[in-house]
Enzyme design. Structure first.
Site, PDB file in Angstrom:
ATOM      1  N   SER A 197       0.845  -1.206   0.000  1.00 54.94           N
ATOM      2  CA  SER A 197       0.000   0.000   0.000  1.00 54.94           C
ATOM      3  C   SER A 197       0.872   1.245   0.000  1.00 54.94           C
ATOM      4  O   SER A 197       1.984   1.239   0.554  1.00 54.94           O
ATOM      5  CB  SER A 197      -0.855  -0.005   1.267  1.00 54.94           C
ATOM      6  N   TYR A 225      -1.504  -0.468  10.761  1.00 55.63           N
ATOM      7  CA  TYR A 225      -1.607  -0.807   9.330  1.00 55.63           C
ATOM      8  C   TYR A 225      -0.365  -0.348   8.577  1.00 55.63           C
ATOM      9  O   TYR A 225       0.277  -1.147   7.875  1.00 55.63           O
ATOM     10  CB  TYR A 225      -2.855  -0.143   8.740  1.00 55.63           C
TER      11      TYR A 225
HETATM   12  N1  LIG Z   1      -8.814  -1.123  -0.624  1.00 51.79           N
HETATM   13  C1  LIG Z   1      -7.805  -0.285  -0.623  1.00 51.79           C
HETATM   14  O1  LIG Z   1      -7.971   0.933  -0.804  1.00 51.79           O
HETATM   15  C2  LIG Z   1      -6.396  -0.786  -0.445  1.00 51.79           C
HETATM   16  C3  LIG Z   1      -5.350   0.125  -0.571  1.00 51.79           C
HETATM   17  C4  LIG Z   1      -4.039  -0.336  -0.416  1.00 51.79           C
HETATM   18  C5  LIG Z   1      -3.810  -1.663  -0.134  1.00 51.79           C
HETATM   19  N2  LIG Z   1      -4.846  -2.525  -0.001  1.00 51.79           N
HETATM   20  C6  LIG Z   1      -4.549  -3.926   0.298  1.00 51.79           C
HETATM   21  O2  LIG Z   1      -5.222  -4.764  -0.597  1.00 51.79           O
HETATM   22  C7  LIG Z   1      -5.364  -6.049  -0.010  1.00 51.79           C
HETATM   23  C8  LIG Z   1      -6.777  -6.560  -0.249  1.00 51.79           C
HETATM   24  O3  LIG Z   1      -7.662  -5.763   0.501  1.00 51.79           O
HETATM   25  P1  LIG Z   1      -9.100  -5.309  -0.022  1.00 51.79           P
HETATM   26  O4  LIG Z   1      -9.046  -3.827  -0.134  1.00 51.79           O
HETATM   27  O5  LIG Z   1      -9.511  -6.106  -1.163  1.00 51.79           O
HETATM   28  O6  LIG Z   1      -9.965  -5.613   1.295  1.00 51.79           O
HETATM   29  P2  LIG Z   1     -11.133  -6.669   1.596  1.00 51.79           P
HETATM   30  O7  LIG Z   1     -12.245  -6.514   0.620  1.00 51.79           O
HETATM   31  O8  LIG Z   1     -11.434  -6.478   3.030  1.00 51.79           O
HETATM   32  O9  LIG Z   1     -10.428  -8.072   1.357  1.00 51.79           O
HETATM   33  C9  LIG Z   1      -9.486  -8.570   2.272  1.00 51.79           C
HETATM   34  C10 LIG Z   1      -9.424 -10.055   2.164  1.00 51.79           C
HETATM   35  O10 LIG Z   1      -8.490 -10.525   3.149  1.00 51.79           O
HETATM   36  C11 LIG Z   1      -9.115 -11.579   3.842  1.00 51.79           C
HETATM   37  N3  LIG Z   1      -8.624 -11.727   5.217  1.00 51.79           N
HETATM   38  C12 LIG Z   1      -8.736 -10.844   6.234  1.00 51.79           C
HETATM   39  N4  LIG Z   1      -8.237 -11.385   7.360  1.00 51.79           N
HETATM   40  C13 LIG Z   1      -7.823 -12.632   7.039  1.00 51.79           C
HETATM   41  C14 LIG Z   1      -7.262 -13.699   7.772  1.00 51.79           C
HETATM   42  N5  LIG Z   1      -7.037 -13.620   9.096  1.00 51.79           N
HETATM   43  N6  LIG Z   1      -6.940 -14.851   7.132  1.00 51.79           N
HETATM   44  C15 LIG Z   1      -7.197 -14.987   5.817  1.00 51.79           C
HETATM   45  N7  LIG Z   1      -7.756 -14.016   5.062  1.00 51.79           N
HETATM   46  C16 LIG Z   1      -8.081 -12.863   5.679  1.00 51.79           C
HETATM   47  C17 LIG Z   1     -10.591 -11.250   3.848  1.00 51.79           C
HETATM   48  O11 LIG Z   1     -11.339 -12.444   4.129  1.00 51.79           O
HETATM   49  P3  LIG Z   1     -12.901 -12.367   4.522  1.00 51.79           P
HETATM   50  O12 LIG Z   1     -13.622 -12.168   3.212  1.00 51.79           O
HETATM   51  O13 LIG Z   1     -13.135 -13.702   5.114  1.00 51.79           O
HETATM   52  O14 LIG Z   1     -13.072 -11.232   5.464  1.00 51.79           O
HETATM   53  C18 LIG Z   1     -10.769 -10.738   2.447  1.00 51.79           C
HETATM   54  O15 LIG Z   1     -10.956 -11.808   1.558  1.00 51.79           O
HETATM   55  C19 LIG Z   1      -5.002  -5.885   1.463  1.00 51.79           C
HETATM   56  O16 LIG Z   1      -3.708  -6.375   1.673  1.00 51.79           O
HETATM   57  C20 LIG Z   1      -5.046  -4.381   1.657  1.00 51.79           C
HETATM   58  O17 LIG Z   1      -4.189  -3.953   2.686  1.00 51.79           O
HETATM   59  C21 LIG Z   1      -6.153  -2.113  -0.140  1.00 51.79           C
END
Ligand SMILES: NC(=O)c1ccc[n+]([C@@H]2O[C@H](COP(=O)([O-])OP(=O)(O)OC[C@H]3O[C@@H](n4cnc5c(N)ncnc54)[C@H](OP(=O)(O)O)[C@@H]3O)[C@@H](O)[C@H]2O)c1
Length: 374
Positions: A197, A225
């Site tokens: 990120s 984070y």
């Molecule tokens: N969205 C943004 O703006 C953004 C920006 C920068 C970086 N990121 C990064 O992108 C990545 C994906 O995030 P996202 O934005 O797509 O968020 P998201 O929709 O919340 O997806 C996160 C995923 O991680 C899974 N997860 C959470 N805790 C876990 C655990 N203990 N064991 C296994 N899986 C787990 C969740 O599973 P469940 O479905 O079971 O909850 C979900 O499938 C993350 O690393 C995040 O930090 C996101």
């Protein structure tokens, strides 16, 4: 003031956090990404076109939601064998059924399966890795996508004793990457992709206080984070440096951009609504997964990594939200801190310090986690 005292003061300040200038520069990068990501990525098609991928096996962690869900679906539709590594296997199976139905008129059934992985449990990481490695199958791409940002939540610790953000976003993916090295080596050239990120720019890691409990810094979800994301880049730099050139395992960190996903699930409902009301600035998951798909499939990445490896300061590739090669923050490039983060991480995940070298040579390594051990 003597130079010794000055050095000591700088060292103590380094334990407390980023300097003001670094902090301001970091936030400038975050706001720049937020305001200009759409403009900067206007050259990218959406969805990103993928070449045929039937020769690839890819593990995507956290693929039941957001960026990971879109990444897994698109890789599978391009023909890859996709393993959804998830904590909720029922949700993954439901998605697989739905995707198979939607795809049925377009071609052969998708080659996709689900396996259980809970990153809040290092036992689960070891069990997942053992199950995968036991197949003796090649693994071409590991996408460490799963992550949490428990906005506004109080500090929580896993049953392994580690702060939640640090464990889910850094420690568990680090353990997974190391334990899967035998399978990645079998598929060489292969890739470890970390969905990182832009927030790592405002992160700070004290290797002596990875859990943020010493009191030198006040914990907030933002501190947890951003620190975990910075730790991941630092660890990846050392992992990349230590992997032998001939292993041809590329290590990539990336920023997906600011993406409308479930990552904001912990925000109050009113803030979530406001967040969703600014779609011009925020990417959809389909836009946000482009840097993951690019990192997983672009043919130039291995060559680029090889060039970086033989350069003066080997740091892993960082791919920006507009699918361009960029550099991580200055702090992330500090090799001295990165080496300490590496050592501390390896100790926290229960591996010996020479685990990487032994795993890459196909030797057995004992981890203090996993149900097969004490
Ligand atoms: N969205 C943004 O703006 C953004 C920006 C920068 C970086 N990121 C990064 O992108 C990545 C994906 O995030 P996202 O934005 O797509 O968020 P998201 O929709 O919340 O997806 C996160 C995923 O991680 C899974 N997860 C959470 N805790 C876990 C655990 N203990 N064991 C296994 N899986 C787990 C969740 O599973 P469940 O479905 O079971 O909850 C979900 O499938 C993350 O690393 C995040 O930090 C996101």
């Amino acid at each position: 003031m003597s130079s010794g005292t000055r050095r000591m003061k700088t060292k103590n300040k380094k334990k407390e956090g980023l300097g003001w200038m670094e902090w301001i520069r970091g936030w400038a990068c975050v706001f720049h990404e937020f305001l200009f990501q759409r403009f900067m990525s206007s050259h990218l098609p959406n969805p990103l076109p993928l070449p045929p991928l039937s020769h690839l096996t890819c593990i995507v962690t956290g693929s039941t939601s957001g960026i990971g869900r879109e990444t897994a679906r698109q890789l599978a539709e391009a023909g890859a064998h996709v393993v959804m590594a998830v904590r909720n296997t029922k949700a993954a199976h439901d998605l697989i059924q739905q995707w198979q139905r939607d795809w049925s008129a377009k071609g052969l059934p998708l080659n996709i399966e689900a396996m259980e992985l809970d990153l809040l449990s290092l036992d689960s990481v070891v069990n997942f890795s053992n199950a995968w490695n036991a197949r003796l199958a090649p693994l071409h791409v590991l996408i460490n996508n799963a992550g949490i940002f428990a906005m506004g939540e109080e500090q929580k610790f896993s049953k392994d004793g580690y702060e939640h953000h640090m464990q889910v976003n850094h420690l568990a993916p680090a353990l997974l990457s190391l334990l899967l090295l035998p399978s990645l080596n079998r598929a060489s050239p292969s890739r470890i992709i970390n969905v990182n990120s832009v927030m790592h720019y405002v992160g700070f890691v004290d290797p002596d206080d990875m859990n943020v409990v010493s009191g030198r810094r006040k914990f907030s979800s933002l501190v947890g984070y951003s620190g975990s994301k910075l730790a991941q880049v630092m660890f990846s730099n050392v992992l990349f440096k230590r992997l032998p050139l001939e292993s041809r395992i590329s290590v990539v960190c990336l920023s997906p951009g600011i993406v409308l996903t479930n990552v904001a699930r912990d925000l109050p409902r009113s803030v979530q609504v406001q967040y969703a009301l600014i779609p011009y600035f925020i990417f959809s998951p389909q836009e946000g997964c482009r840097s993951s798909l690019f990192s997983a499939t672009d043919a130039q990445i291995p060559e680029h990594c090889e060039k970086l490896k033989t350069g003066d300061k080997p740091i892993c590739t960082f791919i920006s939200q507009d699918c361009k090669h960029t550099k991580p923050s200055e702090e992330a490039q500090s090799l001295e801190t990165a080496n300490r983060v590496w050592e501390k991480t390896v100790e926290m995940i229960g591996l010996p310090l020479d685990a990487l070298e032994r795993l890459i040579q196909g030797q057995e390594v004992q981890c203090r986690y996993g149900t097969h051990q004490e």
